[in-house]
Design a protein around this motif. Structure first.
Motif, PDB file in Angstrom:
ATOM      1  N   GLU A 227       0.847  -1.181   0.000  1.00  0.00           N
ATOM      2  CA  GLU A 227       0.000   0.000   0.000  1.00  0.00           C
ATOM      3  C   GLU A 227       0.886   1.236   0.000  1.00  0.00           C
TER       4      GLU A 227
ATOM      5  N   THR B 156       0.939   5.589  -0.101  1.00  0.00           N
ATOM      6  CA  THR B 156       0.170   6.792   0.183  1.00  0.00           C
ATOM      7  C   THR B 156       0.965   7.999  -0.267  1.00  0.00           C
TER       8      THR B 156
ATOM      9  N   GLN C  16      -3.792  10.281  -0.850  1.00  0.00           N
ATOM     10  CA  GLN C  16      -4.389   9.174  -1.592  1.00  0.00           C
ATOM     11  C   GLN C  16      -3.622   7.892  -1.269  1.00  0.00           C
ATOM     12  N   THR C  17      -4.350   6.789  -1.070  1.00  0.00           N
ATOM     13  CA  THR C  17      -3.731   5.487  -0.812  1.00  0.00           C
ATOM     14  C   THR C  17      -4.183   4.506  -1.882  1.00  0.00           C
ATOM     15  N   TRP C  18      -3.256   3.706  -2.378  1.00  0.00           N
ATOM     16  CA  TRP C  18      -3.578   2.684  -3.366  1.00  0.00           C
ATOM     17  C   TRP C  18      -2.668   1.489  -3.159  1.00  0.00           C
ATOM     18  N   THR C  19      -3.055   0.365  -3.748  1.00  0.00           N
ATOM     19  CA  THR C  19      -2.284  -0.868  -3.644  1.00  0.00           C
ATOM     20  C   THR C  19      -1.578  -1.125  -4.963  1.00  0.00           C
TER      21      THR C  19
ATOM     22  N   ASP D 208      -0.060  -3.149  -7.929  1.00  0.00           N
ATOM     23  CA  ASP D 208      -0.452  -4.408  -8.567  1.00  0.00           C
ATOM     24  C   ASP D 208       0.478  -4.678  -9.744  1.00  0.00           C
TER      25      ASP D 208
END
Length: 86
Positions: free
Chosen positions: A33, A35, A39-42, A44
């Motif tokens: 994860e 940040t 904004q936080t995203w994973t 991939d």
């Protein structure tokens, strides 16, 4: 449980070495994860991991066996002078 890592990616030809190190790096960072600016995203990297695994399999390289982490120590003779400056 995985066996003891003995497969050294730095002992492979340069193209295979690059793919193995890239694969290792992507696998380690996949699903992290992140940040930034609220904004936080994973992350991939699954498509890239599969692409590299397919390329290695096509070349006859078994990327499923336990691999030593691609670490280069400061006193490692295989480190080039240009690499140390970075």
């Amino acid at each position: 449980m995985l066996g003891k890592p003995t497969f050294d990616p730095l002992q492979q030809p340069p193209l295979v070495q690059a793919l193995l190190v890239a694969l290792h790096t992507l696998v380690i960072h996949n699903s992290m994860e992140e940040t930034s600016e609220g904004q936080t995203w994973t992350l991939d990297f699954v498509p890239q991991i599969r692409q590299i695994q397919t390329a290695l399999q096509t070349a006859g390289i078994d990327a499923t066996k336990p691999m030593l982490a691609p670490v280069r120590w400061a006193d490692d003779e295989s480190v080039h002078a240009g690499d140390q400056a970075q």
